[in-house]
Enzyme design. Structure first.
Site, PDB file in Angstrom:
ATOM      1  N   ASN A 168      26.354  51.553  80.118  1.00 51.19           N
ATOM      2  CA  ASN A 168      25.616  52.505  80.951  1.00 51.19           C
ATOM      3  C   ASN A 168      25.157  51.796  82.216  1.00 51.19           C
ATOM      4  OD1 ASN A 168      24.276  55.268  81.070  1.00 51.19           O
ATOM      5  ND2 ASN A 168      22.594  53.903  81.598  1.00 51.19           N
ATOM      6  N   TYR A 172      17.072  51.899  87.966  1.00 49.68           N
ATOM      7  CA  TYR A 172      15.669  51.849  87.568  1.00 49.68           C
ATOM      8  C   TYR A 172      15.008  50.713  88.328  1.00 49.68           C
ATOM      9  CZ  TYR A 172      18.516  53.370  83.497  1.00 49.68           C
ATOM     10  OH  TYR A 172      19.462  53.922  82.684  1.00 49.68           O
ATOM     11  N   ARG A 173      13.981  51.046  89.095  1.00 50.12           N
ATOM     12  CA  ARG A 173      13.293  50.028  89.898  1.00 50.12           C
ATOM     13  C   ARG A 173      12.781  48.878  89.028  1.00 50.12           C
ATOM     14  NH1 ARG A 173       8.095  53.530  89.774  1.00 50.12           N
ATOM     15  NH2 ARG A 173       6.963  52.473  88.138  1.00 50.12           N
ATOM     16  N   TRP A 186      13.017  51.794  82.880  1.00 48.31           N
ATOM     17  CA  TRP A 186      13.834  52.960  82.499  1.00 48.31           C
ATOM     18  C   TRP A 186      12.940  53.964  81.815  1.00 48.31           C
ATOM     19  CZ3 TRP A 186      17.347  48.752  80.353  1.00 48.31           C
ATOM     20  CH2 TRP A 186      16.785  48.117  79.248  1.00 48.31           C
ATOM     21  N   GLU A 232      29.155  55.441  83.883  1.00 50.95           N
ATOM     22  CA  GLU A 232      29.015  55.618  85.332  1.00 50.95           C
ATOM     23  C   GLU A 232      30.115  54.884  86.103  1.00 50.95           C
ATOM     24  OE1 GLU A 232      26.499  55.127  83.260  1.00 50.95           O
ATOM     25  OE2 GLU A 232      25.120  56.790  83.635  1.00 50.95           O
ATOM     26  N   ASP A 281       5.961  56.335  94.792  1.00 51.91           N
ATOM     27  CA  ASP A 281       7.187  56.880  94.200  1.00 51.91           C
ATOM     28  C   ASP A 281       7.773  58.088  94.958  1.00 51.91           C
ATOM     29  OD1 ASP A 281       9.190  56.984  92.192  1.00 51.91           O
ATOM     30  OD2 ASP A 281       7.745  56.178  90.763  1.00 51.91           O
TER      31      ASP A 281
HETATM   32  C1  LIG Z   1      16.069  55.191  94.427  1.00 49.95           C
HETATM   33  C2  LIG Z   1      15.995  55.644  93.001  1.00 49.95           C
HETATM   34  C3  LIG Z   1      15.100  55.042  92.128  1.00 49.95           C
HETATM   35  C4  LIG Z   1      15.020  55.432  90.801  1.00 49.95           C
HETATM   36  N1  LIG Z   1      14.133  54.799  89.973  1.00 49.95           N
HETATM   37  C5  LIG Z   1      14.124  55.118  88.654  1.00 49.95           C
HETATM   38  C6  LIG Z   1      13.284  54.394  87.762  1.00 49.95           C
HETATM   39  O1  LIG Z   1      12.546  53.497  88.147  1.00 49.95           O
HETATM   40  N2  LIG Z   1      13.337  54.716  86.438  1.00 49.95           N
HETATM   41  C7  LIG Z   1      14.164  55.693  85.955  1.00 49.95           C
HETATM   42  O2  LIG Z   1      14.198  55.909  84.749  1.00 49.95           O
HETATM   43  N3  LIG Z   1      14.944  56.422  86.796  1.00 49.95           N
HETATM   44  C8  LIG Z   1      14.943  56.150  88.128  1.00 49.95           C
HETATM   45  N4  LIG Z   1      15.753  56.850  88.981  1.00 49.95           N
HETATM   46  C9  LIG Z   1      16.538  57.988  88.465  1.00 49.95           C
HETATM   47  C10 LIG Z   1      17.742  57.543  87.662  1.00 49.95           C
HETATM   48  O3  LIG Z   1      18.475  56.560  88.359  1.00 49.95           O
HETATM   49  C11 LIG Z   1      18.662  58.714  87.355  1.00 49.95           C
HETATM   50  O4  LIG Z   1      17.935  59.669  86.632  1.00 49.95           O
HETATM   51  C12 LIG Z   1      19.907  58.320  86.585  1.00 49.95           C
HETATM   52  O5  LIG Z   1      20.673  59.472  86.307  1.00 49.95           O
HETATM   53  C13 LIG Z   1      19.586  57.631  85.294  1.00 49.95           C
HETATM   54  O6  LIG Z   1      20.796  57.211  84.689  1.00 49.95           O
HETATM   55  P1  LIG Z   1      20.927  57.184  83.112  1.00 49.95           P
HETATM   56  O7  LIG Z   1      20.892  58.627  82.656  1.00 49.95           O
HETATM   57  O8  LIG Z   1      22.238  56.523  82.840  1.00 49.95           O
HETATM   58  O9  LIG Z   1      19.768  56.434  82.580  1.00 49.95           O
HETATM   59  C14 LIG Z   1      15.851  56.475  90.322  1.00 49.95           C
HETATM   60  C15 LIG Z   1      16.743  57.092  91.199  1.00 49.95           C
HETATM   61  C16 LIG Z   1      16.821  56.695  92.521  1.00 49.95           C
HETATM   62  C17 LIG Z   1      17.792  57.378  93.447  1.00 49.95           C
HETATM   63 MN   LIG Z   2      24.049  57.172  81.907  1.00 49.99          MN
END
Ligand SMILES: Cc1cc2nc3c(=O)[nH]c(=O)nc-3n(C[C@H](O)[C@H](O)[C@H](O)COP(=O)(O)O)c2cc1C
Ligand SMILES: [Mn+2]
Length: 481
Positions: A168, A172-173, A186, A232, A281
Protein backbone atom coordinates in the site's frame (compact mmCIF):
# COMPACT_ATOMS: atom_id res chain seq x y z
CA UNK A 1 3.30 14.03 -21.84
CA UNK A 2 4.13 11.46 -19.18
CA UNK A 3 6.89 12.42 -16.76
CA UNK A 4 9.47 9.98 -15.44
CA UNK A 5 10.40 11.87 -12.32
CA UNK A 6 9.96 15.06 -10.36
CA UNK A 7 12.65 17.02 -12.19
CA UNK A 8 11.15 16.30 -15.60
CA UNK A 9 7.89 17.75 -14.34
CA UNK A 10 9.72 20.74 -12.82
CA UNK A 11 11.52 21.39 -16.13
CA UNK A 12 8.24 21.16 -18.01
CA UNK A 13 6.58 23.65 -15.65
CA UNK A 14 9.51 25.99 -16.02
CA UNK A 15 9.25 25.81 -19.82
CA UNK A 16 5.57 26.67 -19.53
CA UNK A 17 6.42 29.61 -17.22
CA UNK A 18 4.51 27.90 -14.42
CA UNK A 19 7.44 27.62 -12.02
CA UNK A 20 9.42 30.35 -10.35
CA UNK A 21 12.86 29.87 -8.77
CA UNK A 22 13.55 31.73 -5.54
CA UNK A 23 17.28 32.38 -5.20
CA UNK A 24 17.30 34.29 -1.92
CA UNK A 25 17.91 32.25 1.21
CA UNK A 26 14.61 31.20 2.77
CA UNK A 27 13.84 29.66 6.15
CA UNK A 28 11.92 26.35 6.06
CA UNK A 29 10.50 27.37 9.43
CA UNK A 30 7.25 29.28 8.61
CA UNK A 31 8.74 31.53 5.89
CA UNK A 32 8.19 28.97 3.09
CA UNK A 33 4.55 28.65 4.19
CA UNK A 34 3.83 32.37 4.20
CA UNK A 35 5.29 32.78 0.72
CA UNK A 36 3.59 29.68 -0.69
CA UNK A 37 0.25 30.54 0.90
CA UNK A 38 0.23 33.99 -0.69
CA UNK A 39 1.07 32.44 -4.05
CA UNK A 40 -1.60 29.73 -3.61
CA UNK A 41 -4.30 32.23 -2.79
CA UNK A 42 -3.47 34.13 -6.00
CA UNK A 43 -3.56 30.99 -8.14
CA UNK A 44 0.16 31.50 -8.70
CA UNK A 45 2.96 29.24 -9.98
CA UNK A 46 4.88 26.30 -8.58
CA UNK A 47 7.93 27.36 -6.56
CA UNK A 48 11.48 26.09 -6.30
CA UNK A 49 13.30 27.45 -3.25
CA UNK A 50 16.91 27.01 -4.32
CA UNK A 51 18.65 28.12 -1.15
CA UNK A 52 17.15 26.85 2.05
CA UNK A 53 18.55 27.79 5.43
CA UNK A 54 20.26 24.85 7.14
CA UNK A 55 20.13 22.48 4.18
CA UNK A 56 21.94 21.70 0.95
CA UNK A 57 18.92 20.91 -1.17
CA UNK A 58 16.12 22.88 -2.79
CA UNK A 59 12.42 22.63 -1.94
CA UNK A 60 9.83 22.16 -4.69
CA UNK A 61 6.31 23.17 -3.66
CA UNK A 62 2.89 23.95 -5.13
CA UNK A 63 3.66 21.77 -8.18
CA UNK A 64 0.04 20.53 -8.34
CA UNK A 65 -1.41 23.86 -7.24
CA UNK A 66 -3.71 24.77 -10.15
CA UNK A 67 -6.21 22.99 -12.40
CA UNK A 68 -3.77 23.33 -15.29
CA UNK A 69 -0.74 21.92 -13.46
CA UNK A 70 -2.84 19.13 -11.96
CA UNK A 71 -3.97 18.10 -15.46
CA UNK A 72 -0.39 18.29 -16.78
CA UNK A 73 0.86 16.15 -13.91
CA UNK A 74 -1.49 13.40 -15.10
CA UNK A 75 -0.31 13.74 -18.68
CA UNK A 76 -3.39 15.67 -19.84
CA UNK A 77 -3.75 19.09 -21.41
CA UNK A 78 -6.94 20.09 -19.73
CA UNK A 79 -8.55 19.37 -16.38
CA UNK A 80 -11.88 18.58 -18.04
CA UNK A 81 -10.30 15.61 -19.78
CA UNK A 82 -9.87 13.71 -16.52
CA UNK A 83 -13.33 12.08 -16.36
CA UNK A 84 -13.36 11.03 -20.02
CA UNK A 85 -9.79 9.87 -20.12
CA UNK A 86 -9.96 7.38 -17.29
CA UNK A 87 -13.45 6.01 -17.88
CA UNK A 88 -12.65 3.84 -20.92
CA UNK A 89 -12.44 0.64 -18.92
CA UNK A 90 -15.96 1.08 -17.71
CA UNK A 91 -17.50 1.11 -21.17
CA UNK A 92 -19.30 -2.16 -21.54
CA UNK A 93 -21.76 -1.19 -24.24
CA UNK A 94 -21.69 -3.65 -27.15
CA UNK A 95 -22.98 -1.01 -29.54
CA UNK A 96 -19.92 1.16 -29.06
CA UNK A 97 -18.76 3.15 -32.01
CA UNK A 98 -15.38 2.19 -33.46
CA UNK A 99 -13.68 5.15 -31.79
CA UNK A 100 -15.00 4.11 -28.40
CA UNK A 101 -13.93 0.51 -29.00
CA UNK A 102 -10.44 1.68 -29.75
CA UNK A 103 -10.41 3.81 -26.61
CA UNK A 104 -11.57 0.82 -24.53
CA UNK A 105 -8.88 -1.35 -26.10
CA UNK A 106 -6.30 1.30 -25.37
CA UNK A 107 -7.41 1.22 -21.77
CA UNK A 108 -7.04 -2.55 -21.61
CA UNK A 109 -3.58 -2.11 -23.06
CA UNK A 110 -2.85 0.45 -20.39
CA UNK A 111 -4.06 -1.91 -17.70
CA UNK A 112 -1.59 -4.50 -18.93
CA UNK A 113 1.10 -1.85 -18.44
CA UNK A 114 0.12 -1.18 -14.87
CA UNK A 115 2.38 -3.67 -13.06
CA UNK A 116 5.44 -1.90 -11.67
CA UNK A 117 8.68 -2.78 -13.41
CA UNK A 118 11.51 -3.85 -11.15
CA UNK A 119 14.94 -2.44 -11.95
CA UNK A 120 18.30 -3.24 -10.38
CA UNK A 121 19.87 0.21 -10.45
CA UNK A 122 17.96 3.25 -9.35
CA UNK A 123 18.55 6.99 -9.09
CA UNK A 124 16.96 7.00 -5.63
CA UNK A 125 19.86 4.81 -4.42
CA UNK A 126 22.80 6.78 -5.80
CA UNK A 127 23.75 7.51 -2.21
CA UNK A 128 23.07 5.05 0.61
CA UNK A 129 23.29 6.26 4.20
CA UNK A 130 22.75 3.37 6.56
CA UNK A 131 24.71 4.63 9.55
CA UNK A 132 25.31 8.36 9.66
CA UNK A 133 22.27 10.40 8.77
CA UNK A 134 19.97 12.99 10.24
CA UNK A 135 16.57 14.26 9.16
CA UNK A 136 17.72 17.70 10.29
CA UNK A 137 19.92 17.89 7.16
CA UNK A 138 16.77 17.94 5.04
CA UNK A 139 14.75 21.10 4.43
CA UNK A 140 11.72 19.83 6.32
CA UNK A 141 9.10 22.50 6.95
CA UNK A 142 7.56 23.81 10.07
CA UNK A 143 4.37 24.96 8.40
CA UNK A 144 2.29 26.97 10.90
CA UNK A 145 3.06 28.74 14.19
CA UNK A 146 1.30 26.26 16.51
CA UNK A 147 2.62 23.15 14.73
CA UNK A 148 4.33 20.82 17.17
CA UNK A 149 7.47 20.65 15.04
CA UNK A 150 8.70 20.04 11.53
CA UNK A 151 6.62 17.84 9.25
CA UNK A 152 7.34 15.90 6.08
CA UNK A 153 4.27 16.92 4.10
CA UNK A 154 4.41 15.09 0.77
CA UNK A 155 5.52 11.57 1.74
CA UNK A 156 4.54 8.38 -0.08
CA UNK A 157 4.33 5.87 2.75
CA UNK A 158 4.75 2.29 1.58
CA UNK A 159 3.85 -0.71 3.74
CA UNK A 160 2.93 -4.30 3.06
CA UNK A 161 -0.14 -6.26 4.05
CA UNK A 162 1.57 -8.91 6.21
CA UNK A 163 -0.96 -11.51 5.04
CA UNK A 164 -1.29 -10.96 1.28
CA UNK A 165 2.08 -9.30 0.68
CA UNK A 166 0.37 -6.52 -1.30
CA UNK A 167 1.93 -3.09 -0.97
CA UNK A 168 0.00 0.00 0.00
CA UNK A 169 1.15 3.55 -0.64
CA UNK A 170 -0.61 6.38 1.15
CA UNK A 171 0.21 9.99 1.86
CA UNK A 172 0.40 10.56 5.62
CA UNK A 173 2.26 13.53 7.06
CA UNK A 174 5.20 12.76 9.32
CA UNK A 175 6.30 14.81 12.32
CA UNK A 176 10.05 14.79 12.88
CA UNK A 177 10.72 13.66 16.48
CA UNK A 178 14.53 13.47 16.21
CA UNK A 179 17.29 12.71 13.72
CA UNK A 180 16.00 9.22 12.96
CA UNK A 181 12.43 9.10 14.19
CA UNK A 182 9.10 10.50 13.02
CA UNK A 183 5.42 10.10 13.71
CA UNK A 184 3.28 7.98 11.41
CA UNK A 185 0.01 9.79 11.04
CA UNK A 186 -2.13 7.22 9.20
CA UNK A 187 -5.75 7.78 10.14
CA UNK A 188 -7.44 4.76 11.64
CA UNK A 189 -9.68 4.41 8.53
CA UNK A 190 -6.80 4.44 6.04
CA UNK A 191 -4.95 1.47 4.61
CA UNK A 192 -1.62 2.10 6.32
CA UNK A 193 -3.44 1.72 9.65
CA UNK A 194 -5.07 -1.51 8.40
CA UNK A 195 -1.64 -2.98 7.65
CA UNK A 196 -0.35 -1.78 11.01
CA UNK A 197 -3.24 -3.45 12.88
CA UNK A 198 -2.51 -6.69 11.02
CA UNK A 199 1.13 -6.44 12.12
CA UNK A 200 0.06 -5.79 15.72
CA UNK A 201 -2.07 -8.94 15.62
CA UNK A 202 0.89 -10.94 14.37
CA UNK A 203 3.13 -9.26 16.96
CA UNK A 204 5.62 -8.33 14.21
CA UNK A 205 6.98 -4.84 13.57
CA UNK A 206 5.78 -3.36 10.29
CA UNK A 207 8.42 -2.36 7.78
CA UNK A 208 7.83 0.91 5.99
CA UNK A 209 9.54 2.93 3.29
CA UNK A 210 8.77 6.54 2.50
CA UNK A 211 9.39 7.94 -0.96
CA UNK A 212 9.87 11.68 -1.40
CA UNK A 213 9.40 12.64 -5.02
CA UNK A 214 8.96 10.34 -7.96
CA UNK A 215 6.94 11.00 -11.07
CA UNK A 216 3.90 13.20 -10.42
CA UNK A 217 1.34 10.46 -11.18
CA UNK A 218 2.93 8.27 -8.54
CA UNK A 219 2.79 11.16 -6.06
CA UNK A 220 -0.86 11.79 -6.86
CA UNK A 221 -1.69 8.08 -6.58
CA UNK A 222 -0.68 8.01 -2.92
CA UNK A 223 -3.62 10.35 -2.27
CA UNK A 224 -6.16 8.46 -4.41
CA UNK A 225 -8.98 6.79 -2.41
CA UNK A 226 -8.47 3.27 -3.74
CA UNK A 227 -10.17 0.32 -2.05
CA UNK A 228 -7.94 -1.64 0.31
CA UNK A 229 -5.99 -4.23 -1.67
CA UNK A 230 -5.72 -2.21 -4.88
CA UNK A 231 -2.09 -1.24 -5.09
CA UNK A 232 -1.41 2.44 -5.70
CA UNK A 233 1.76 1.70 -7.67
CA UNK A 234 -0.27 -0.44 -10.11
CA UNK A 235 -2.88 2.31 -10.32
CA UNK A 236 -0.16 4.85 -11.11
CA UNK A 237 1.09 2.60 -13.92
CA UNK A 238 -2.44 2.39 -15.28
CA UNK A 239 -2.89 6.17 -15.20
CA UNK A 240 0.47 6.69 -16.87
CA UNK A 241 0.01 3.96 -19.46
CA UNK A 242 3.56 3.04 -18.54
CA UNK A 243 4.79 1.01 -15.55
CA UNK A 244 6.29 2.77 -12.57
CA UNK A 245 9.88 1.61 -12.14
CA UNK A 246 10.58 0.21 -8.71
CA UNK A 247 13.66 -1.06 -6.93
CA UNK A 248 14.17 -3.23 -3.84
CA UNK A 249 14.81 -1.07 -0.81
CA UNK A 250 18.21 -1.59 0.85
CA UNK A 251 17.19 -2.55 4.38
CA UNK A 252 13.50 -3.48 4.17
CA UNK A 253 11.55 -5.94 2.03
CA UNK A 254 9.64 -3.36 0.02
CA UNK A 255 9.67 -2.09 -3.55
CA UNK A 256 10.07 1.67 -3.81
CA UNK A 257 9.76 4.07 -6.77
CA UNK A 258 13.18 3.96 -8.44
CA UNK A 259 12.97 7.54 -9.67
CA UNK A 260 12.13 9.09 -6.31
CA UNK A 261 14.45 11.78 -4.93
CA UNK A 262 14.83 10.37 -1.41
CA UNK A 263 13.75 7.15 0.32
CA UNK A 264 13.44 6.74 4.09
CA UNK A 265 13.56 3.09 5.10
CA UNK A 266 12.58 1.76 8.50
CA UNK A 267 9.90 0.23 10.63
CA UNK A 268 6.97 0.94 12.90
CA UNK A 269 7.25 -0.92 16.21
CA UNK A 270 4.21 -2.80 17.42
CA UNK A 271 2.37 -0.95 20.17
CA UNK A 272 4.73 2.03 20.31
CA UNK A 273 2.88 5.34 20.23
CA UNK A 274 3.78 8.96 20.77
CA UNK A 275 1.93 12.23 20.86
CA UNK A 276 1.82 13.75 17.37
CA UNK A 277 0.54 17.23 16.45
CA UNK A 278 -0.95 19.78 16.56
CA UNK A 279 -0.59 20.50 12.85
CA UNK A 280 -2.21 23.23 10.71
CA UNK A 281 -4.40 21.04 8.51
CA UNK A 282 -6.51 20.86 5.31
CA UNK A 283 -9.57 22.12 7.18
CA UNK A 284 -7.97 25.49 7.87
CA UNK A 285 -7.79 24.52 11.55
CA UNK A 286 -5.15 22.73 13.55
CA UNK A 287 -5.67 19.02 13.95
CA UNK A 288 -5.02 18.46 17.62
CA UNK A 289 -2.34 16.34 19.25
CA UNK A 290 -3.10 12.64 19.51
CA UNK A 291 -1.29 9.33 19.90
CA UNK A 292 0.13 7.84 16.71
CA UNK A 293 2.63 5.11 15.82
CA UNK A 294 6.32 5.92 15.52
CA UNK A 295 8.52 5.42 12.45
CA UNK A 296 12.16 4.45 13.07
CA UNK A 297 14.47 5.15 10.14
CA UNK A 298 17.18 2.56 9.50
CA UNK A 299 18.55 3.92 6.24
CA UNK A 300 18.19 6.87 3.89
CA UNK A 301 18.90 6.45 0.18
CA UNK A 302 18.84 9.35 -2.22
CA UNK A 303 20.01 10.92 -5.44
CA UNK A 304 23.30 12.83 -5.47
CA UNK A 305 21.44 16.10 -5.88
CA UNK A 306 17.96 15.54 -4.48
CA UNK A 307 15.08 18.00 -4.70
CA UNK A 308 12.94 17.95 -1.58
CA UNK A 309 9.21 17.91 -2.47
CA UNK A 310 6.78 19.55 -0.07
CA UNK A 311 3.31 20.96 0.20
CA UNK A 312 1.48 23.06 2.74
CA UNK A 313 -2.12 22.61 3.76
CA UNK A 314 -4.29 25.21 5.45
CA UNK A 315 -7.31 27.34 4.65
CA UNK A 316 -8.52 26.43 1.15
CA UNK A 317 -7.66 26.91 -1.64
CA UNK A 318 -4.30 25.20 -1.33
CA UNK A 319 -2.40 22.74 -3.47
CA UNK A 320 -4.23 19.72 -2.05
CA UNK A 321 -7.58 21.12 -3.30
CA UNK A 322 -6.54 20.50 -6.90
CA UNK A 323 -5.51 16.95 -6.04
CA UNK A 324 -8.90 16.43 -4.41
CA UNK A 325 -10.69 17.90 -7.41
CA UNK A 326 -8.74 15.56 -9.72
CA UNK A 327 -9.95 12.67 -7.56
CA UNK A 328 -13.55 13.94 -7.79
CA UNK A 329 -13.33 13.93 -11.61
CA UNK A 330 -11.37 10.68 -11.90
CA UNK A 331 -13.62 8.64 -9.62
CA UNK A 332 -16.96 10.02 -10.87
CA UNK A 333 -17.19 7.36 -13.63
CA UNK A 334 -16.49 4.62 -11.07
CA UNK A 335 -19.21 5.97 -8.76
CA UNK A 336 -21.60 6.20 -11.70
CA UNK A 337 -20.89 2.58 -12.53
CA UNK A 338 -22.47 1.63 -9.20
CA UNK A 339 -24.99 4.47 -9.09
CA UNK A 340 -25.84 5.20 -12.74
CA UNK A 341 -28.61 7.64 -11.79
CA UNK A 342 -25.94 10.11 -10.65
CA UNK A 343 -25.42 12.92 -13.16
CA UNK A 344 -22.70 14.94 -11.49
CA UNK A 345 -20.94 15.43 -8.15
CA UNK A 346 -19.33 18.54 -6.74
CA UNK A 347 -17.18 18.34 -3.63
CA UNK A 348 -16.77 22.08 -2.97
CA UNK A 349 -13.27 22.90 -1.85
CA UNK A 350 -14.56 24.81 1.17
CA UNK A 351 -16.04 21.50 2.32
CA UNK A 352 -12.50 20.09 2.37
CA UNK A 353 -13.76 16.95 0.58
CA UNK A 354 -15.07 15.11 3.60
CA UNK A 355 -17.60 17.73 4.69
CA UNK A 356 -19.84 18.18 1.69
CA UNK A 357 -21.02 16.46 -1.51
CA UNK A 358 -23.49 18.11 -3.88
CA UNK A 359 -25.01 15.48 -6.16
CA UNK A 360 -27.48 15.69 -9.05
CA UNK A 361 -29.50 12.60 -9.97
CA UNK A 362 -32.10 11.41 -12.47
CA UNK A 363 -34.83 10.85 -9.91
CA UNK A 364 -37.11 7.99 -10.91
CA UNK A 365 -38.87 6.74 -7.77
CA UNK A 366 -40.05 8.10 -4.43
CA UNK A 367 -37.25 8.65 -1.90
CA UNK A 368 -34.65 8.11 -4.60
CA UNK A 369 -32.52 10.89 -3.10
CA UNK A 370 -32.36 8.98 0.20
CA UNK A 371 -31.07 5.91 -1.58
CA UNK A 372 -28.22 8.02 -2.97
CA UNK A 373 -27.49 9.60 0.41
CA UNK A 374 -27.25 6.18 2.04
CA UNK A 375 -25.17 4.78 -0.82
CA UNK A 376 -22.65 7.61 -0.53
CA UNK A 377 -22.22 6.86 3.17
CA UNK A 378 -21.25 3.32 2.21
CA UNK A 379 -18.82 4.19 -0.55
CA UNK A 380 -15.09 4.10 0.22
CA UNK A 381 -13.76 7.38 1.58
CA UNK A 382 -17.06 9.06 0.61
CA UNK A 383 -18.36 7.46 3.81
CA UNK A 384 -17.05 10.45 5.77
CA UNK A 385 -19.24 12.98 3.93
CA UNK A 386 -20.86 15.07 6.67
CA UNK A 387 -23.40 16.80 4.40
CA UNK A 388 -24.79 15.06 1.31
CA UNK A 389 -27.20 17.24 -0.68
CA UNK A 390 -29.09 15.67 -3.59
CA UNK A 391 -30.64 17.64 -6.46
CA UNK A 392 -32.64 16.87 -9.58
CA UNK A 393 -30.69 16.32 -12.78
CA UNK A 394 -31.31 19.77 -14.25
CA UNK A 395 -29.44 21.45 -11.39
CA UNK A 396 -25.86 22.36 -12.17
CA UNK A 397 -24.13 21.30 -8.96
CA UNK A 398 -20.98 23.09 -10.08
CA UNK A 399 -22.82 26.42 -9.80
CA UNK A 400 -22.83 27.51 -6.12
CA UNK A 401 -25.52 30.14 -6.65
CA UNK A 402 -27.88 27.64 -8.26
CA UNK A 403 -27.18 25.06 -5.55
CA UNK A 404 -27.94 27.42 -2.69
CA UNK A 405 -31.04 28.79 -4.41
CA UNK A 406 -32.46 25.32 -5.09
CA UNK A 407 -31.62 23.91 -1.68
CA UNK A 408 -33.06 26.79 0.34
CA UNK A 409 -36.24 26.95 -1.73
CA UNK A 410 -36.97 23.25 -2.18
CA UNK A 411 -36.23 21.84 1.23
CA UNK A 412 -38.77 21.38 3.99
CA UNK A 413 -36.50 20.81 6.98
CA UNK A 414 -38.90 18.52 8.83
CA UNK A 415 -39.43 16.30 5.81
CA UNK A 416 -36.27 16.41 3.71
CA UNK A 417 -33.43 16.17 6.18
CA UNK A 418 -32.08 12.99 7.71
CA UNK A 419 -29.48 12.92 10.44
CA UNK A 420 -27.62 9.70 11.15
CA UNK A 421 -24.54 8.69 13.08
CA UNK A 422 -21.48 7.09 11.63
CA UNK A 423 -17.74 7.34 11.09
CA UNK A 424 -16.39 10.82 10.39
CA UNK A 425 -13.06 11.89 9.00
CA UNK A 426 -10.37 12.00 11.68
CA UNK A 427 -9.92 15.70 10.85
CA UNK A 428 -13.52 16.60 11.81
CA UNK A 429 -13.45 18.75 14.93
CA UNK A 430 -17.17 19.50 15.22
CA UNK A 431 -18.38 16.25 16.75
CA UNK A 432 -18.24 15.77 20.52
CA UNK A 433 -15.84 12.86 20.14
CA UNK A 434 -13.22 12.13 17.50
CA UNK A 435 -13.80 9.92 14.42
CA UNK A 436 -17.55 9.46 14.60
CA UNK A 437 -20.61 11.60 14.88
CA UNK A 438 -23.62 12.96 13.05
CA UNK A 439 -24.02 13.39 9.30
CA UNK A 440 -26.84 15.02 7.42
CA UNK A 441 -28.51 14.03 4.18
CA UNK A 442 -30.59 16.70 2.46
CA UNK A 443 -33.10 15.86 -0.25
CA UNK A 444 -33.33 19.03 -2.34
CA UNK A 445 -35.18 17.41 -5.23
CA UNK A 446 -38.66 18.41 -6.31
CA UNK A 447 -41.14 16.48 -4.17
CA UNK A 448 -43.65 14.14 -5.75
CA UNK A 449 -47.26 13.31 -4.77
CA UNK A 450 -46.05 9.74 -4.10
CA UNK A 451 -43.72 11.24 -1.51
CA UNK A 452 -46.65 12.78 0.32
CA UNK A 453 -46.54 16.21 -1.32
CA UNK A 454 -50.20 16.93 -2.04
CA UNK A 455 -49.92 20.54 -3.18
CA UNK A 456 -49.00 21.53 -6.71
CA UNK A 457 -45.19 21.94 -7.06
CA UNK A 458 -44.71 25.30 -8.78
CA UNK A 459 -43.04 25.71 -12.13
CA UNK A 460 -39.75 27.53 -12.35
CA UNK A 461 -40.08 30.92 -14.00
CA UNK A 462 -39.03 30.83 -17.64
CA UNK A 463 -39.60 33.42 -20.40
CA UNK A 464 -41.23 32.09 -23.58
CA UNK A 465 -38.89 31.24 -26.45
CA UNK A 466 -40.87 33.49 -28.76
CA UNK A 467 -40.29 36.60 -26.66
CA UNK A 468 -36.64 35.74 -26.04
CA UNK A 469 -36.11 35.51 -29.78
CA UNK A 470 -37.88 38.77 -30.38
CA UNK A 471 -35.80 40.57 -27.77
CA UNK A 472 -32.61 39.02 -29.21
CA UNK A 473 -33.50 40.38 -32.60
CA UNK A 474 -34.40 43.84 -31.35
CA UNK A 475 -31.60 44.10 -28.74
CA UNK A 476 -29.60 46.73 -30.58
CA UNK A 477 -32.66 48.95 -31.04
CA UNK A 478 -33.07 49.36 -27.29
CA UNK A 479 -29.80 51.25 -27.07
CA UNK A 480 -28.69 49.33 -23.98
CA UNK A 481 -25.11 48.57 -25.14
C1 LIG B 1 -1.19 16.64 1.28
C2 LIG B 1 -1.96 15.50 1.88
C3 LIG B 1 -1.73 15.12 3.20
C4 LIG B 1 -2.42 14.07 3.77
N1 LIG B 1 -2.15 13.72 5.06
C5 LIG B 1 -2.76 12.63 5.59
C6 LIG B 1 -2.41 12.19 6.90
O1 LIG B 1 -1.59 12.79 7.59
N2 LIG B 1 -3.01 11.06 7.37
C7 LIG B 1 -3.91 10.35 6.64
O2 LIG B 1 -4.38 9.32 7.10
N3 LIG B 1 -4.28 10.77 5.40
C8 LIG B 1 -3.72 11.88 4.86
N4 LIG B 1 -4.06 12.30 3.60
C9 LIG B 1 -5.13 11.59 2.87
C10 LIG B 1 -4.68 10.25 2.33
O3 LIG B 1 -3.45 10.38 1.64
C11 LIG B 1 -5.71 9.66 1.38
O4 LIG B 1 -6.92 9.51 2.08
C12 LIG B 1 -5.29 8.34 0.78
O5 LIG B 1 -6.33 7.85 -0.05
C13 LIG B 1 -4.98 7.31 1.82
O6 LIG B 1 -4.50 6.14 1.17
P1 LIG B 1 -4.81 4.71 1.79
O7 LIG B 1 -6.30 4.50 1.65
O8 LIG B 1 -4.01 3.76 0.97
O9 LIG B 1 -4.41 4.75 3.21
C14 LIG B 1 -3.38 13.36 3.01
C15 LIG B 1 -3.62 13.74 1.69
C16 LIG B 1 -2.93 14.80 1.12
C17 LIG B 1 -3.21 15.19 -0.31
MN1 LIG C 1 -4.53 2.13 -0.32
Amino acid sequence: MIFNDLREFIDFLEDKKELVRIKKEIDPILEVTEITDRISKKGGPALLFEKVKGSQMPIAINLFGSYKRMAWSLGLNDFNEISQRFSGLLKTDLDMKLKQKIEALLDLYKLSKSKPKEVKKAPCQEIVKDKEFSLFNYPILKCWPDDSGRFITLPLVITKDPESGKQNMGMYRMQVFDEKTTGMHWHTHHDGAVNYRKAVKLGKRLEAAVALGGDPVTIYSATAPLPYGIEELFFAGYLRGKPVEVVKAKTVDLLVPAKAEIILEGYVEVGEERIEGPFGDHTGYYSMAANYPVFHITCITQRKDPIYPATIVGKPPMEDCYMGKATERMFLPFIKMQLPEIVDINLPIEGVFHNCALISIKKSYPMHARKIINAIWGLGQMMFTKFVVVFDDEVDVQNPSEVVWKAFNNVDPSRDIMVVEGPLDVLDHSSNRPIYGAKMGIDATKKWPEEGYQREWPNEIQMSEKIKKLVDERWKEYGLE
